[in-house]
Scaffold this motif. Structure first.
Motif, PDB file in Angstrom:
ATOM      1  N   GLN A 172       0.820  -1.172   0.027  1.00  0.00           N
ATOM      2  CA  GLN A 172       0.113  -0.002   0.136  1.00  0.00           C
ATOM      3  C   GLN A 172       0.948   1.410   0.081  1.00  0.00           C
ATOM      4  O   GLN A 172       0.527   2.386   0.166  1.00  0.00           O
ATOM      5  N   ALA A 173       2.287   1.265  -0.461  1.00  0.00           N
ATOM      6  CA  ALA A 173       2.925   2.182  -0.392  1.00  0.00           C
ATOM      7  C   ALA A 173       2.399   3.290  -1.103  1.00  0.00           C
ATOM      8  O   ALA A 173       2.386   4.585  -0.910  1.00  0.00           O
ATOM      9  N   ASP A 174       2.216   2.836  -2.582  1.00  0.00           N
ATOM     10  CA  ASP A 174       1.657   3.644  -3.441  1.00  0.00           C
ATOM     11  C   ASP A 174       0.416   4.710  -3.218  1.00  0.00           C
ATOM     12  O   ASP A 174       0.264   5.855  -3.093  1.00  0.00           O
ATOM     13  N   ARG A 175      -0.694   3.760  -2.782  1.00  0.00           N
ATOM     14  CA  ARG A 175      -1.789   4.167  -1.992  1.00  0.00           C
ATOM     15  C   ARG A 175      -1.566   5.389  -1.218  1.00  0.00           C
ATOM     16  O   ARG A 175      -2.069   6.331  -1.166  1.00  0.00           O
ATOM     17  N   THR A 176      -0.611   4.852  -0.028  1.00  0.00           N
ATOM     18  CA  THR A 176      -0.542   5.558   0.877  1.00  0.00           C
ATOM     19  C   THR A 176      -0.027   6.903   0.486  1.00  0.00           C
ATOM     20  O   THR A 176      -0.307   8.012   0.959  1.00  0.00           O
ATOM     21  N   ALA A 177       0.889   6.814  -0.340  1.00  0.00           N
ATOM     22  CA  ALA A 177       1.582   8.214  -0.955  1.00  0.00           C
ATOM     23  C   ALA A 177       0.616   9.133  -1.423  1.00  0.00           C
ATOM     24  O   ALA A 177       0.342  10.321  -1.199  1.00  0.00           O
ATOM     25  N   ARG A 178      -0.505   8.222  -2.092  1.00  0.00           N
ATOM     26  CA  ARG A 178      -1.455   9.172  -2.774  1.00  0.00           C
ATOM     27  C   ARG A 178      -2.366   9.708  -2.133  1.00  0.00           C
ATOM     28  O   ARG A 178      -2.795  10.681  -1.924  1.00  0.00           O
ATOM     29  N   ILE A 179      -2.846   9.026  -1.137  1.00  0.00           N
ATOM     30  CA  ILE A 179      -3.605   9.383   0.158  1.00  0.00           C
ATOM     31  C   ILE A 179      -2.970  10.602   0.803  1.00  0.00           C
ATOM     32  O   ILE A 179      -3.426  11.642   1.118  1.00  0.00           O
ATOM     33  N   GLU A 180      -1.862  10.445   1.104  1.00  0.00           N
ATOM     34  CA  GLU A 180      -1.189  11.351   1.952  1.00  0.00           C
ATOM     35  C   GLU A 180      -0.953  12.687   1.305  1.00  0.00           C
ATOM     36  O   GLU A 180      -1.094  13.768   1.989  1.00  0.00           O
ATOM     37  N   ARG A 181      -0.537  12.477  -0.048  1.00  0.00           N
ATOM     38  CA  ARG A 181      -0.688  13.745  -0.961  1.00  0.00           C
ATOM     39  C   ARG A 181      -1.965  14.496  -0.775  1.00  0.00           C
ATOM     40  O   ARG A 181      -1.836  15.693  -0.805  1.00  0.00           O
ATOM     41  N   ALA A 182      -3.072  13.712  -1.148  1.00  0.00           N
ATOM     42  CA  ALA A 182      -4.277  14.499  -1.092  1.00  0.00           C
ATOM     43  C   ALA A 182      -4.511  14.954   0.334  1.00  0.00           C
ATOM     44  O   ALA A 182      -5.125  16.150   0.334  1.00  0.00           O
ATOM     45  N   PHE A 183      -4.312  14.391   1.350  1.00  0.00           N
ATOM     46  CA  PHE A 183      -4.773  14.808   2.561  1.00  0.00           C
ATOM     47  C   PHE A 183      -3.707  16.218   3.050  1.00  0.00           C
ATOM     48  O   PHE A 183      -4.132  17.128   3.385  1.00  0.00           O
ATOM     49  N   THR A 184      -2.528  15.972   2.515  1.00  0.00           N
ATOM     50  CA  THR A 184      -1.537  17.283   2.632  1.00  0.00           C
ATOM     51  C   THR A 184      -2.257  18.424   1.948  1.00  0.00           C
ATOM     52  O   THR A 184      -2.105  19.557   2.509  1.00  0.00           O
ATOM     53  N   LEU A 185      -2.630  18.066   0.679  1.00  0.00           N
ATOM     54  CA  LEU A 185      -3.307  19.273  -0.071  1.00  0.00           C
ATOM     55  C   LEU A 185      -4.475  19.963   0.731  1.00  0.00           C
ATOM     56  O   LEU A 185      -4.436  21.112   0.955  1.00  0.00           O
ATOM     57  N   VAL A 186      -5.294  18.859   1.386  1.00  0.00           N
ATOM     58  CA  VAL A 186      -6.631  19.385   1.926  1.00  0.00           C
ATOM     59  C   VAL A 186      -6.199  20.077   3.176  1.00  0.00           C
ATOM     60  O   VAL A 186      -6.631  21.240   3.568  1.00  0.00           O
ATOM     61  N   ALA A 187      -4.959  19.547   3.910  1.00  0.00           N
ATOM     62  CA  ALA A 187      -4.675  19.980   5.184  1.00  0.00           C
ATOM     63  C   ALA A 187      -4.023  21.139   5.092  1.00  0.00           C
ATOM     64  O   ALA A 187      -4.414  22.214   5.671  1.00  0.00           O
ATOM     65  N   GLY A 188      -3.180  21.250   3.921  1.00  0.00           N
ATOM     66  CA  GLY A 188      -2.664  22.457   3.702  1.00  0.00           C
ATOM     67  C   GLY A 188      -3.677  23.988   3.453  1.00  0.00           C
ATOM     68  O   GLY A 188      -3.462  24.887   3.958  1.00  0.00           O
ATOM     69  N   ALA A 189      -4.509  23.528   2.429  1.00  0.00           N
ATOM     70  CA  ALA A 189      -5.565  24.447   2.013  1.00  0.00           C
ATOM     71  C   ALA A 189      -6.335  24.802   3.434  1.00  0.00           C
ATOM     72  O   ALA A 189      -6.478  26.202   3.678  1.00  0.00           O
ATOM     73  N   LEU A 190      -6.665  23.817   4.249  1.00  0.00           N
ATOM     74  CA  LEU A 190      -7.311  24.016   5.529  1.00  0.00           C
ATOM     75  C   LEU A 190      -6.430  25.098   6.369  1.00  0.00           C
ATOM     76  O   LEU A 190      -6.983  25.962   7.062  1.00  0.00           O
ATOM     77  N   PHE A 191      -5.212  24.399   6.346  1.00  0.00           N
ATOM     78  CA  PHE A 191      -4.179  25.378   7.310  1.00  0.00           C
ATOM     79  C   PHE A 191      -4.170  26.725   6.926  1.00  0.00           C
ATOM     80  O   PHE A 191      -4.507  27.911   7.807  1.00  0.00           O
ATOM     81  N   ILE A 192      -4.064  26.715   5.862  1.00  0.00           N
ATOM     82  CA  ILE A 192      -4.089  27.995   5.019  1.00  0.00           C
ATOM     83  C   ILE A 192      -5.289  29.220   5.564  1.00  0.00           C
ATOM     84  O   ILE A 192      -5.445  30.275   6.131  1.00  0.00           O
ATOM     85  N   LEU A 193      -6.676  28.385   5.212  1.00  0.00           N
ATOM     86  CA  LEU A 193      -7.851  29.002   5.568  1.00  0.00           C
ATOM     87  C   LEU A 193      -7.979  29.443   7.055  1.00  0.00           C
ATOM     88  O   LEU A 193      -8.336  30.489   7.442  1.00  0.00           O
ATOM     89  N   LEU A 194      -7.593  28.461   7.876  1.00  0.00           N
ATOM     90  CA  LEU A 194      -7.696  28.609   9.258  1.00  0.00           C
ATOM     91  C   LEU A 194      -6.511  29.829   9.831  1.00  0.00           C
ATOM     92  O   LEU A 194      -7.012  30.547  10.639  1.00  0.00           O
TER      93      LEU A 194
END
Ligand code: C2E
Ligand code: CA
Ligand code: CA
Length: 662
Positions: A172-194
């Motif tokens: 699940q290395a690939d999938r994890t990387a993909r999920i983490e990338r997506a989460f990082t994006l969302v988290a980044g956006a959320l962090f900037i917003l907050l």
């Protein structure tokens, strides 16, 4: 105080953001784990189903532990399918029957006696109980394995019975990387917003704190200052005074207090409105501030009262110099945009240690000195001295006497003749008020008129003068006029025109025989009101004269503003006419200027023949003075040519007038 609040807000915002980041990280971890487990389960189930359905002799392997060639062949095909990189098979008891690694060299195949869940009974029981169990492995110890993978235990059934278990290793290395990338994006956006929200909230809070602080500062400022002028208020001035006394007692410098009061400020307020009054007060404040040295204090004590605390007084001259400069500076015209007005200031000074030894005493003495300045004709300064109390008391007494005298027989009018320059043709008289007090004796108008003006008594007194003068003049020969002096206060009531009209009517005196004398100071401050009133009076046919011409600040300026019938050159000019060529020239110019404006000229205070001669050559229209006649009561007027008076000696003249020469 402010810094503390800023720190608090910053810390709160920071901690909140940190908390949000931590929570977000935890949520991310939890969500990604759940997703990965579900994905692993899905893959494993799919794989197991496929294996269960298509591997031949699987039952033999699971139930008897025997790997047939057919099973070996089939299983080798499933060794690596998509993300599955390894698998294990267990029998019903949970013991290993096959590890996919062994498929490549089945000869060595000697399954380890490991069991489900690596000895974890919980996992083992759950799997053998028919449940799928997924174990997610991050950062495994074994370097040959993917960075993230799941071990999914899936029971295999035959006819509803569990015959064994497969453990599928899902990469699940690939999938994890993909999920983490997506989460990082969302988290980044959320962090900037907050962060932005946090920043905005922080800024709003800071702004509010700043506003609070400003309001606070303003409150404190207002508590100590006068809002209009920006000077200290009475309370702060008293504090400064207290401090100065304290310093002085501790060996500090001598200081003085200057009390300042604007002359006739009430007139400015009454005639030009409070807006103009406020503007004058503001400008006075600015001027006073510009005068003092560092360490001196300037205050507005209220109304038109100001005060200066002068520190570091080395000599009495320091005080008088400052006081003189205050008087000089306040006397300059005030520019009010549409109007320019004059408003003198009077100053009273008292020195600590000399005139007073306590704060109250000093203020009181400065106040008394101020009264003295006012009594001395305003627009001047005085020091406190012991005489002051007595004078003040006398003034108070005179005021109260004046109040009771009105309406009694104590007042009379004396009439001073006005002649053509030939010195023989009588043209009329100026009415001059006399007050004979039963015990105090004769009081001269220069003393009591200012008192009457200050107390409002001038109004009834002025009406009496007008009534009496008109009534008496009505009995004189028709060609003779009567001049009556007016005070500024008489314009304020607003009914002067009606009063004059009624008086003329009642007396039967023709309007053109009445002449009203006004001084320049009245025009200075109430230009509009006074000129309008004068215009209405002039329209009635009453003559208007400008009195004391040349003693004001800008005599000429007022000549254009109103069409005067007559201009009276002040006796201070006449006095120097024969002795000072410059005065002679000025008088000559005034007369020629007035003539060019169609204004007649009267010269006051003519006391000798040479003055008369000069005025005659300058073509002055009218002569008034002791030379030709002193003021006398009505019953002594003979309306004669003045030749007798001209030849009279001084003693005889003195006898004619009850008053002493001014
Ligand atoms: P004023 O209007 O300038 O009046 C002329 C003053 O000069 C009078 O003083 C008069 O006696 C004096 N005088 C006249 N000829 C001579 C002279 O040859 N030599 C000298 N040295 N003085 C002369 P008075 O009567 O003491 O009046 C003083 C001022 O009081 C007047 O000055 C006027 O401003 C005011 N006043 C007098 N009567 C009234 C009044 O009824 N109403 C008002 N509002 N003011 C008045
Ligand atoms: Ca006069
Ligand atoms: Ca005069």
């Amino acid at each position: 105080m402010k810094n503390n609040k800023i720190w608090l807000v910053s810390a709160t915002v920071f901690v909140s953001l940190l908390l949000v980041v931590i929570i977000m990280a935890a949520v991310m971890r939890y969500a990604s784990t759940t997703l990965l487990e579900r994905d692993a389960e899905h893959t494993a189930l799919f794989w197991a189903e496929f294996v269960g359905g298509s591997v031949r002799d699987l039952d033999t392997l699971l139930m008897q532990g025997e790997l047939t060639d057919r099973a070996h062949e089939d299983l080798k095909r499933f060794q690596r399918v998509q993300e599955v990189f390894r698998f294990k098979m267990f029998n019903r008891e949970g013991h290993t029957v096959l590890v996919s690694d062994d498929l490549d060299n089945p000869a060595d195949s000697q399954p380890t006696k490991s069991s489900i869940g690596h000895g974890n009974d919980n996992v083992r029981n759950m799997v053998l109980g028919g449940n799928n169990v997924i174990l997610l492995e991050r950062n495994p110890v074994n370097a040959n394995r993917p960075a993230v993978y799941s071990e999914a235990y899936v029971p295999i059934r035959r006819d509803g019975q569990i015959i064994g278990v497969v453990e599928v290793y899902v990469d699940q290395a690939d999938r994890t990387a993909r999920i983490e990338r997506a989460f990082t994006l969302v988290a980044g956006a959320l962090f900037i917003l907050l962060s932005a929200i946090g920043l905005i909230i922080g800024l709003i809070i800071l702004r509010r704190i700043e506003l609070e602080r400003l309001a606070d500062e303003r409150m404190r400022y207002l508590a100590h200052h006068d809002a209009l002028s920006g000077l200290l208020n009475r309370m702060s001035f008293n504090e400064a005074l207290h401090e100065a006394v304290w310093r002085h007692e501790a060996g500090g410098p001598v200081f003085s207090v200057l009390c300042i009061d604007l002359d006739h400020f009430k007139e400015v307020n009454d005639t030009l409105g409070h807006g103009a009054g406020d503007e004058v007060l503001r400008q006075v404040g600015e001027r006073l501030r510009s005068l003092v040295r560092h360490g001196d204090r300037v205050a507005r004590l209220g109304g038109d009262e100001f005060a200066i605390l002068q520190t570091g007084v080395a000599a009495i001259d320091d005080v008088s110099t400052l006081a003189e400069r205050v008087v000089e500076l306040l006397a300059r015209p005030y520019d009010l945009g549409t109007d320019t007005i004059h408003c003198n200031g009077s100053v009273g000074a008292a020195v600590f240690g000399v005139d007073g030894t306590t704060e109250e005493d000093l203020m009181h003495k400065a106040d008394l000195a101020l009264y003295r300045s006012k009594a001395a004709g305003r627009g001047t300064f005085s020091f406190y001295d012991e005489e002051l109390d007595k004078q003040l008391e006398a003034r108070r007494m005179l005021t109260s006497e004046l109040r009771t005298a009105i309406g009694t027989e104590q007042f009379t009018l004396h009439y001073q003749p006005q002649f053509a320059p030939d010195g023989t043709t009588l043209k009329g008289y100026e009415a001059l008020l006399r007050w004979k007090h039963p015990t105090l004796g004769a009081q001269m108008p220069d003393q009591f008129i200012p008192l009457a003006e200050d107390t409002g008594l001038i109004d009834p007194l002025g009406r009496w003068v007008l009534r009496t003068a008109c009534a008496q003049a009505a009995l004189w020969p028709d060609e003779l006029s009567v001049a009556v002096n007016l005070s500024a206060a008489q314009f304020q009531q607003g009914d002067l025109v009606e009063v004059v009209a009624r008086t003329l009517d009642a007396s039967g005196l023709a309007a053109h025989r009445l002449e009203l004398e006004i001084t320049e100071s009245m025009l200075m401050n109430n230009t509009q009101l006074v000129t309008q009133t004068l215009a209405r009076l002039a329209a009635m046919g009453v003559q208007i004269a400008m009195d004391d011409f040349g003693t004001g600040y800008s005599s000429m300026a007022y000549l254009w503003r109103f069409p005067f019938d007559k201009l009276k050159i002040d006796r201070s000019f006449t006095a120097h006419l024969a002795s000072d060529p410059k005065v002679n020239l000025i008088v000559k110019s005034i007369i020629s200027l007035a003539h060019s404006l169609d204004i007649r000229v009267n010269a006051e205070g003519v006391e000798n023949a040479s003055q008369l001669e000069i005025l005659r050559t300058h073509k002055c229209d009218e002569i008034q003075g002791y030379l030709l006649g002193r003021p006398v009561p009505d019953d002594q007027l003979v309306h004669l040519r003045s030749t007798a008076a001209v030849t009279c000696d001084a003693a005889a003249l003195q006898a004619m007038d009850g008053s002493a020469p001014a």
